[in-house]
Design a protein around this motif. Structure first.
Motif, PDB file in Angstrom:
ATOM      1  N   ASN A  21       5.830   1.946   8.253  1.00 30.18           N
ATOM      2  CA  ASN A  21       6.346   3.200   7.702  1.00 30.18           C
ATOM      3  C   ASN A  21       6.143   3.283   6.189  1.00 30.18           C
ATOM      4  O   ASN A  21       7.053   3.604   5.439  1.00 30.18           O
ATOM      5  CB  ASN A  21       7.833   3.356   8.065  1.00 30.18           C
ATOM      6  CG  ASN A  21       8.288   4.784   7.896  1.00 30.18           C
ATOM      7  OD1 ASN A  21       7.522   5.731   8.014  1.00 30.18           O
ATOM      8  ND2 ASN A  21       9.572   4.944   7.610  1.00 30.18           N
ATOM      9  N   VAL A  22       4.904   2.989   5.748  1.00 34.31           N
ATOM     10  CA  VAL A  22       4.588   3.069   4.319  1.00 34.31           C
ATOM     11  C   VAL A  22       4.367   4.530   3.937  1.00 34.31           C
ATOM     12  O   VAL A  22       4.315   5.412   4.797  1.00 34.31           O
ATOM     13  CB  VAL A  22       3.335   2.215   3.978  1.00 34.31           C
ATOM     14  CG1 VAL A  22       3.561   0.764   4.349  1.00 34.31           C
ATOM     15  CG2 VAL A  22       2.084   2.756   4.635  1.00 34.31           C
ATOM     16  N   ASP A  23       4.247   4.808   2.663  1.00 32.41           N
ATOM     17  CA  ASP A  23       3.999   6.172   2.178  1.00 32.41           C
ATOM     18  C   ASP A  23       2.552   6.545   2.501  1.00 32.41           C
ATOM     19  O   ASP A  23       1.653   6.241   1.741  1.00 32.41           O
ATOM     20  CB  ASP A  23       4.275   6.229   0.682  1.00 32.41           C
ATOM     21  CG  ASP A  23       4.064   7.619   0.098  1.00 32.41           C
ATOM     22  OD1 ASP A  23       3.905   8.580   0.870  1.00 32.41           O
ATOM     23  OD2 ASP A  23       4.043   7.731  -1.143  1.00 32.41           O
ATOM     24  N   LYS A  24       2.351   7.168   3.654  1.00 31.41           N
ATOM     25  CA  LYS A  24       1.037   7.500   4.204  1.00 31.41           C
ATOM     26  C   LYS A  24       0.222   6.207   4.374  1.00 31.41           C
ATOM     27  O   LYS A  24       0.415   5.495   5.336  1.00 31.41           O
ATOM     28  CB  LYS A  24       0.340   8.557   3.373  1.00 31.41           C
ATOM     29  CG  LYS A  24       1.118   9.873   3.338  1.00 31.41           C
ATOM     30  CD  LYS A  24       0.507  10.850   2.379  1.00 31.41           C
ATOM     31  CE  LYS A  24       1.366  12.073   2.173  1.00 31.41           C
ATOM     32  NZ  LYS A  24       2.682  11.825   1.577  1.00 31.41           N
ATOM     33  N   THR A  37      -5.881   9.800   2.672  1.00 30.33           N
ATOM     34  CA  THR A  37      -4.533  10.053   3.166  1.00 30.33           C
ATOM     35  C   THR A  37      -4.562  10.111   4.681  1.00 30.33           C
ATOM     36  O   THR A  37      -5.634  10.147   5.289  1.00 30.33           O
ATOM     37  CB  THR A  37      -3.947  11.350   2.565  1.00 30.33           C
ATOM     38  OG1 THR A  37      -2.562  11.434   2.885  1.00 30.33           O
ATOM     39  CG2 THR A  37      -4.680  12.584   3.086  1.00 30.33           C
ATOM     40  N   THR A  38      -3.392  10.140   5.279  1.00 30.26           N
ATOM     41  CA  THR A  38      -3.304  10.208   6.733  1.00 30.26           C
ATOM     42  C   THR A  38      -3.290  11.674   7.179  1.00 30.26           C
ATOM     43  O   THR A  38      -2.956  12.573   6.411  1.00 30.26           O
ATOM     44  CB  THR A  38      -2.017   9.516   7.211  1.00 30.26           C
ATOM     45  OG1 THR A  38      -0.895  10.135   6.589  1.00 30.26           O
ATOM     46  CG2 THR A  38      -2.034   8.038   6.874  1.00 30.26           C
ATOM     47  N   TYR A  39      -3.668  11.920   8.418  1.00 27.94           N
ATOM     48  CA  TYR A  39      -3.613  13.267   8.975  1.00 27.94           C
ATOM     49  C   TYR A  39      -2.159  13.688   9.132  1.00 27.94           C
ATOM     50  O   TYR A  39      -1.305  12.885   9.540  1.00 27.94           O
ATOM     51  CB  TYR A  39      -4.332  13.319  10.327  1.00 27.94           C
ATOM     52  CG  TYR A  39      -5.830  13.245  10.192  1.00 27.94           C
ATOM     53  CD1 TYR A  39      -6.589  14.394   9.981  1.00 27.94           C
ATOM     54  CD2 TYR A  39      -6.492  12.022  10.251  1.00 27.94           C
ATOM     55  CE1 TYR A  39      -7.967  14.322   9.835  1.00 27.94           C
ATOM     56  CE2 TYR A  39      -7.868  11.944  10.114  1.00 27.94           C
ATOM     57  CZ  TYR A  39      -8.598  13.094   9.900  1.00 27.94           C
ATOM     58  OH  TYR A  39      -9.955  13.026   9.746  1.00 27.94           O
ATOM     59  N   ASN A  40      -1.864  14.928   8.789  1.00 34.05           N
ATOM     60  CA  ASN A  40      -0.526  15.505   8.901  1.00 34.05           C
ATOM     61  C   ASN A  40       0.525  14.741   8.110  1.00 34.05           C
ATOM     62  O   ASN A  40       1.716  14.823   8.413  1.00 34.05           O
ATOM     63  CB  ASN A  40      -0.077  15.594  10.377  1.00 34.05           C
ATOM     64  CG  ASN A  40      -1.016  16.451  11.193  1.00 34.05           C
ATOM     65  OD1 ASN A  40      -1.503  17.486  10.719  1.00 34.05           O
ATOM     66  ND2 ASN A  40      -1.309  16.013  12.405  1.00 34.05           N
ATOM     67  N   GLY A  41       0.105  13.965   7.106  1.00 34.39           N
ATOM     68  CA  GLY A  41       1.067  13.240   6.268  1.00 34.39           C
ATOM     69  C   GLY A  41       1.827  12.136   6.979  1.00 34.39           C
ATOM     70  O   GLY A  41       2.890  11.715   6.521  1.00 34.39           O
ATOM     71  N   ALA A  42       1.288  11.653   8.100  1.00 35.14           N
ATOM     72  CA  ALA A  42       1.982  10.603   8.855  1.00 35.14           C
ATOM     73  C   ALA A  42       2.020   9.299   8.052  1.00 35.14           C
ATOM     74  O   ALA A  42       1.111   9.005   7.281  1.00 35.14           O
ATOM     75  CB  ALA A  42       1.267  10.366  10.185  1.00 35.14           C
ATOM     76  N   ASN A  43       3.096   8.565   8.221  1.00 36.32           N
ATOM     77  CA  ASN A  43       3.229   7.271   7.559  1.00 36.32           C
ATOM     78  C   ASN A  43       2.695   6.178   8.483  1.00 36.32           C
ATOM     79  O   ASN A  43       3.066   6.101   9.648  1.00 36.32           O
ATOM     80  CB  ASN A  43       4.686   6.982   7.209  1.00 36.32           C
ATOM     81  CG  ASN A  43       5.196   7.933   6.139  1.00 36.32           C
ATOM     82  OD1 ASN A  43       4.423   8.449   5.340  1.00 36.32           O
ATOM     83  ND2 ASN A  43       6.493   8.160   6.125  1.00 36.32           N
ATOM     84  N   GLY A  44       1.823   5.361   7.933  1.00 36.59           N
ATOM     85  CA  GLY A  44       1.182   4.324   8.742  1.00 36.59           C
ATOM     86  C   GLY A  44       1.784   2.946   8.541  1.00 36.59           C
ATOM     87  O   GLY A  44       2.788   2.770   7.844  1.00 36.59           O
ATOM     88  N   SER A  45       1.136   1.952   9.152  1.00 39.10           N
ATOM     89  CA  SER A  45       1.580   0.553   9.066  1.00 39.10           C
ATOM     90  C   SER A  45       0.395  -0.338   8.737  1.00 39.10           C
ATOM     91  O   SER A  45      -0.686  -0.182   9.294  1.00 39.10           O
ATOM     92  CB  SER A  45       2.196   0.121  10.398  1.00 39.10           C
ATOM     93  OG  SER A  45       3.348   0.878  10.689  1.00 39.10           O
ATOM     94  N   TRP A  46       0.640  -1.279   7.852  1.00 38.81           N
ATOM     95  CA  TRP A  46      -0.345  -2.277   7.466  1.00 38.81           C
ATOM     96  C   TRP A  46      -0.017  -3.610   8.120  1.00 38.81           C
ATOM     97  O   TRP A  46       1.155  -3.962   8.293  1.00 38.81           O
ATOM     98  CB  TRP A  46      -0.335  -2.501   5.952  1.00 38.81           C
ATOM     99  CG  TRP A  46      -0.990  -1.428   5.151  1.00 38.81           C
ATOM    100  CD1 TRP A  46      -0.384  -0.337   4.596  1.00 38.81           C
ATOM    101  CD2 TRP A  46      -2.362  -1.360   4.773  1.00 38.81           C
ATOM    102  NE1 TRP A  46      -1.297   0.407   3.902  1.00 38.81           N
ATOM    103  CE2 TRP A  46      -2.515  -0.191   3.989  1.00 38.81           C
ATOM    104  CE3 TRP A  46      -3.475  -2.163   5.021  1.00 38.81           C
ATOM    105  CZ2 TRP A  46      -3.743   0.176   3.454  1.00 38.81           C
ATOM    106  CZ3 TRP A  46      -4.687  -1.796   4.488  1.00 38.81           C
ATOM    107  CH2 TRP A  46      -4.825  -0.630   3.719  1.00 38.81           C
TER     108      TRP A  46
END
Length: 196
Positions: free
Chosen positions: A87-90, A150-159
């Protein structure tokens, strides 16, 4: 005769305790055990998973065998760590504090993955992944980003970040090496790194 043997044994014991330096291939030992030559150890016990052991190294200047300094909680020279940072910033991690001591360890990022697709932030292209470890405030930090992505639709991803934490007592830090490629695809450093 028995008294004489006892006296000789007692005096031998005293001489060993008074002069408790033994030399093998050395006329004048300078340590408790001073060996000039190869050392071969046989029949060692396997290492248990408890980690209750010390690694030995040879000091190049004094030729002494020394134990590597470890923290009380960790007796391993190299430690493999996987951080699942969710849940990082995008796609951006600016400053993730690993709380690993920068005094005792060197942190090396050896791989990473990001879980969702990316797009350019403002049209056009975005740069490749930029991920690294850096020191701040006495601990190691991680930064990760797809610059201008950036991610699509502003989704927050995971590394998922794969790291090695290496005890600094077994690492030699070599100064940075700068090379101007002069727009050429092939080049080499003028000299090998000092100390290798």
């Amino acid at each position: 005769m028995i008294k004489f043997k006892l006296l000789v044994s007692f005096l031998s014991f005293l001489s060993l305790t008074c002069f408790s330096q033994v030399g093998i291939g050395v006329k004048t030992p300078r340590a408790t055990l001073d060996v000039n030559g190869n050392l071969k150890v046989r029949g060692t016990a396997p290492i248990s998973s408890s980690g209750n052991f010390t690694s030995l190294v040879v000091d190049r200047e004094t030729r002494e065998i020394k134990g590597i300094r470890y923290s009380l909680s960790n007796t391993y020279s190299m430690n493999y760590i996987v951080y699942n940072i969710n849940n990082v910033d995008k796609d951006w991690i600016k400053n993730f504090n690993t709380k690993i001591s920068a005094t005792d360890y060197t942190l090396v990022v050896v791989g990473s993955s990001f879980d969702i697709n990316l797009k350019p932030a403002a049209g056009g292209d975005y740069n490749s992944c930029n991920i690294y470890a850096f020191e701040q405030g006495g601990t190691w930090r991680i930064s990760a980003d797809y610059h201008d992505g950036t991610t699509y639709n502003g989704a927050n991803g995971s590394w998922k970040v794969y790291c090695l934490a290496i005890n600094k007592s077994i690492i030699k830090t070599i100064p940075p090496i700068t090379v101007n490629m002069n727009r050429q695809p092939d080049k080499s450093v003028p000299n090998p790194p000092v100390g290798l």
